[in-house]
Design an enzyme around this catalytic site. Structure first.
Site, mmCIF file in Angstrom:
data_model
loop_
_atom_site.group_PDB
_atom_site.id
_atom_site.type_symbol
_atom_site.label_atom_id
_atom_site.label_comp_id
_atom_site.label_asym_id
_atom_site.label_seq_id
_atom_site.Cartn_x
_atom_site.Cartn_y
_atom_site.Cartn_z
ATOM 1 N N HIS A 398 -4.631 2.154 5.468
ATOM 2 C CA HIS A 398 -3.541 2.162 6.458
ATOM 3 C C HIS A 398 -2.219 2.530 5.793
ATOM 4 O O HIS A 398 -1.472 3.379 6.273
ATOM 5 C CB HIS A 398 -3.445 0.773 7.109
ATOM 6 N N CYS A 719 -11.544 16.467 9.446
ATOM 7 C CA CYS A 719 -10.308 15.700 9.618
ATOM 8 C C CYS A 719 -10.225 14.555 8.616
ATOM 9 O O CYS A 719 -9.348 13.712 8.705
ATOM 10 C CB CYS A 719 -10.158 15.208 11.047
HETATM 11 C C1 PEP Z 1 -13.153 9.960 8.095
HETATM 12 O O1 PEP Z 1 -14.056 9.129 8.081
HETATM 13 O O2 PEP Z 1 -13.077 10.913 7.297
HETATM 14 C C2 PEP Z 1 -12.102 9.865 9.109
HETATM 15 C C3 PEP Z 1 -11.244 10.842 9.284
HETATM 16 O O3 PEP Z 1 -12.031 8.698 9.827
HETATM 17 P P1 PEP Z 1 -11.381 7.334 9.277
HETATM 18 O O4 PEP Z 1 -10.714 7.657 7.983
HETATM 19 O O5 PEP Z 1 -10.438 6.871 10.318
HETATM 20 O O6 PEP Z 1 -12.601 6.484 9.150
#
Ligand code: PEP
Ligand code: MG
Length: 767
Positions: A398, A719
């Protein structure tokens, strides 16, 4: 008179002509070559609704509860109908047509220009309502359509939410001669990153749309403003150009052979651009980003905006050095702590140690927050801070995500910063190197907190002999941006990204400090839906019409357990393998339905750029169940773009079945895909050195997914954090990924990396 010529308008005429027209008038008034235009004033709109007697009915029609979607839709329809079906008074008609005749008889562009410019412009007057190639016969209808755009569902909703009276906003309309550009592009009057007196020009054949939309790589010219010399010319291969088609629409054509590799601008034109740049910059007193076009041998200025990306290197380098008396100690000696540099830039400030239950008010502007781990309710304090240091967390924690989005330098995962640093102690942190030093050091900036100190150094990621040009490069692969906190929307949109590849809604929900169940218990379902609608809407608005991929809730149970109501959440031995993402959503359909209702509401409001993305899916069964819940909530999966995150090896291996389930896109969440493929907990420092998104096993899964998705016409994207790594970008573009979504600070570098790879692929294909 109902119309005004640009020459009669200046920057002070906002109330009379709206923001867009006022800025065009300002340029024309300074003697700059703006294509001719006149403005149908805001007063004319006002007189139209008053004199024709529709005013009362109009404002009555929009006096509805905008949370009642049926009422809102009815209000928008009624209000627009009133405007569109009312005759324009003869005097207005004659004025507008005679101004048109005076300007010439060619096609014109008709654009809305709202008077409430202190508000995000797109929200208000449907500023995107621009009609090109309008002929005389259609002119008055188009003007009325601009007026009616004050009453779209989005605009009505927005004003209600912001507490603006509907009758306090007026709208003017700009009618401007179309410039059928032979050449066009952009000019940065000063270096867009350093602010040095170096002008940069990008140029391509045809209309500017080709450059702006990224369908063509333009020529690039660097000019030394002091000597007037052209110091660098990079001629690009220009395969396509945009031209005006017969029906007036913009169409793409291939560039004739002899012009493909030809230099677009000659010395004379460059000299004229340089001179124009000097005049624009002198007029505004600050560096400008100018859109220009050349038509029939004449140079025109279409738009000018201040450049907002200039770092302050002089001040940044100077401040630390002078405070130190120029002495710079051996860094290795006094590095106090080290961790992971997770948000770039250097900052100096006083330490503010914050433990979870502490009062965050003690964090003052320019302080360095030192804490175990950030929580969503720390965001307001993080905005004030110059920098952030945490004991725990990695690149995807975070603290790392939020500080990058806020542009606040951060060092995370130092283990014991909260023990070793004292309140009030001055420290300098380096968010690239991941170090914390006691005292003030060279290159750091005080008093940041507004994001300006976070000068992301491009060369941290790029080879120094090949520093990328600061101008936004045009790429075939889309480059998008990740957003987690709505507050970062404007900053993210300003990167010029092609959309949002991941909007994480859990941050909005966690910041209420209540679990979804507790929130609903305390405030009701409607309030919960509104909370999501409001958070997403800000981002969808900032990017409209660029797409925004919104992910349904994905927070592990340990994060929910820290919130009010958290005692009812399961206590899990390994939350990363537990109750999160679509699993939780499918297990709690009544909670999930509220999220889906928020999407349905956003679609009703006109945010057709919102796309729905499901996290942590395992197989087609998950997807089909979620799809049927979407349908139950009134979302038509055939009509909307929706898709999944590929984060589990199972979803990668079973991608064919997911494609058959009807998804439009699959987006790699490499943070999770890596942890699940390599069995390396992404938050566990003991195995952090094993966390490698470029591991052949991870890449193999990704390569297969891209190939299968291409066969099924499903778009692919990334992403996860790895999107910022040049090696990952190279791999994905080589494999044919459709888009890459990076963090705000990395977008520009990723755009350049993508362009480099695309150019190599093009070269290889012709060799
Ligand atoms: C990921 O898992 O790469 C992602 C973008 O989701 P998070 O980091 O929110 O788990
Ligand atoms: Mg994930």
């Amino acid at each position: 008179m109902h119309t005004l010529w640009l020459a009669e308008i200046g920057a002070d005429d906002l109330d009379r002509v709206g923001g867009k027209a006022a800025s065009l008038g300002e340029l024309a008034g300074a003697g700059l070559p703006v294509p001719s235009a006149f403005v149908v004033s805001a007063g004319t709109y006002r007189a139209f609704i008053e004199d024709t007697g529709i005013e009362a009915a109009l404002f009555d029609a929009v006096d509805v509860d905008s949370d009642d979607s049926a009422a809102l839709a009815g209000a928008a329809e009624r209000a627009q109908e009133l405007i569109l079906e009312t005759e324009v008074p003869t005097a207005v008609r004659e004025d507008v047509l005679s101004a048109y005749d005076e300007m010439g008889d060619g096609p014109v562009a008709v654009r809305s220009s709202a008077t409430a410019e202190d508000l995000p412009d797109a929200s208000f007057a449907g500023q995107q309502d621009t009609y090109l190639n309008v002929e005389r016969a259609d002119l008055l209808d188009r003007v009325k359509e601009c007026w009616a755009s004050l009453f779209t569902q989005r605009a009505i909703y927005y004003r209600n939410e912001q507490g603006f009276a509907h009758d306090a906003v007026d709208i003017a309309v700009v009618v401007q001669e179309m410039v059928d550009a032979e050449k066009s592009g952009v000019l940065f009057t000063s270096h867009p990153s350093t602010g040095e007196p170096t002008a940069i020009v990008e140029a391509a054949w045809g209309l500017g749309e080709a450059v702006v939309s990224g369908t063509v790589s333009p020529d690039n010219y660097v000019l030394d403003r002091e000597s007037g010399e052209v110091t660098k010319v990079t001629v690009a291969e220009k395969r396509v150009m945009c031209v005006r088609g017969e029906d007036g629409q913009t169409v793409e054509r291939s560039v004739p052979d002899e012009k493909r590799d030809a230099q677009v601008l000659d010395e004379g034109e460059l000299a004229r651009l340089l001179e124009l740049g000097e005049r624009v910059e002198a007029h505004y007193g600050s560096p400008q980003d100018v859109e220009w076009a050349i038509y029939d041998g004449e140079l025109y200025l279409l738009q000018s905006r201040p450049i907002t990306t200039i770092d302050d290197p002089v001040e940044a380098a100077g401040s630390g050095a002078s405070a130190d008396g120029g002495a710079m100690a051996d860094q290795s000696e006094d590095v106090r702590l080290s961790g992971i540099g997770s948000s770039p830039g250097k900052a100096t400030g006083a330490v503010r140690v914050v433990h979870k239950l502490d009062n965050l008010d003690k964090v003052e502007q320019g302080d360095i927050i030192v804490t175990e781990m950030t929580t969503p309710d720390m965001v307001p304090a993080m905005k004030r801070a110059a920098g952030l240091v945490t004991d725990q967390g990695g690149m995807t924690s975070h603290a790392a995500i939020v500080s990058r989005e806020l542009g606040v330098p951060a060092v995370v995962g130092t283990d014991d910063a909260t023990d070793r640093l004292r309140d009030g102690q001055p420290v300098t942190i380096d968010g690239d190197m991941g170090t914390v030093q006691v005292g003030k050091r060279e290159g750091a900036t005080d008093e940041s907190g507004d994001g300006t100190a976070a000068a992301p150094s491009a060369d941290a990621r790029a080879p120094t002999d090949q520093q990328p040009s600061p101008v936004k490069p045009m790429t075939g692969t889309e480059v998008k941006v990740n957003v987690s906190i709505p507050e970062a929307a404007e900053r993210a949109a300003a990167t010029g990204a092609d959309g949002v590849g991941l909007l994480r809604i859990e941050h909005m929900i966690l910041s209420t400090d209540k679990t979804p169940a507790r929130y609903v218990e305390d405030h009701g379902e409607r309030a919960y839906v509104d909370e999501i609608v409001e958070g997403v809407r800000g981002v969808a608005e900032a990017f409209y019409p660029r797409p925004v991929r919104v992910r349904t809730l994905d927070a592990p149970s340990d994060e929910f357990r820290q919130l009010q109501g958290g005692e009812d959440e399961p206590a899990e031995h390994n939350p990363m393998l537990g109750y999160r993402g679509v699993r939780r959503s499918l297990d709690r359909p009544e909670e999930f339905e509220l999220e889906l209702r928020a999407f349905a509401r956003l679609y009703e409001l006109g945010y057709d750029n919102v796309e729905l993305m499901l996290p942590l899916v395992t197989d087609a069964e998950d997807v089909l169940r979620a799809k049927s819940l979407m349908q139950e909530a009134g979302i038509d999966p055939e009509k909307r773009d929706w898709g999944v995150m590929v984060e589990t090896p199972a979803s990668a291996l079973g991608i064919e079945k997911l494609c058959e389930a009807g998804i439009d896109f699959a987006s790699f969440g490499t943070n999770d895909l890596t942890q699940y493929t390599l069995a390396v907990d992404r938050n566990n420092g003991n195995v952090a050195d094993r966390f490698d998104e470029l591991h052949p096993a991870v890449l193999d899964l990704m390569g297969r997914v891209i190939a299968t998705c291409r066969e099924h016409g499903v778009a692919t994207s990334i992403c996860g954090q790895a999107a910022s790594k040049p090696e990952m970008v190279q791999f994905l573009v080589d494999e044919g990924v459709s888009s890459i979504s990076a963090n705000i600070d990395a977008v520009r570098d990723v755009q350049h990396e993508v362009k480099r790879v695309e150019q190599r692929l093009l070269l290889e294909s012709v060799r």
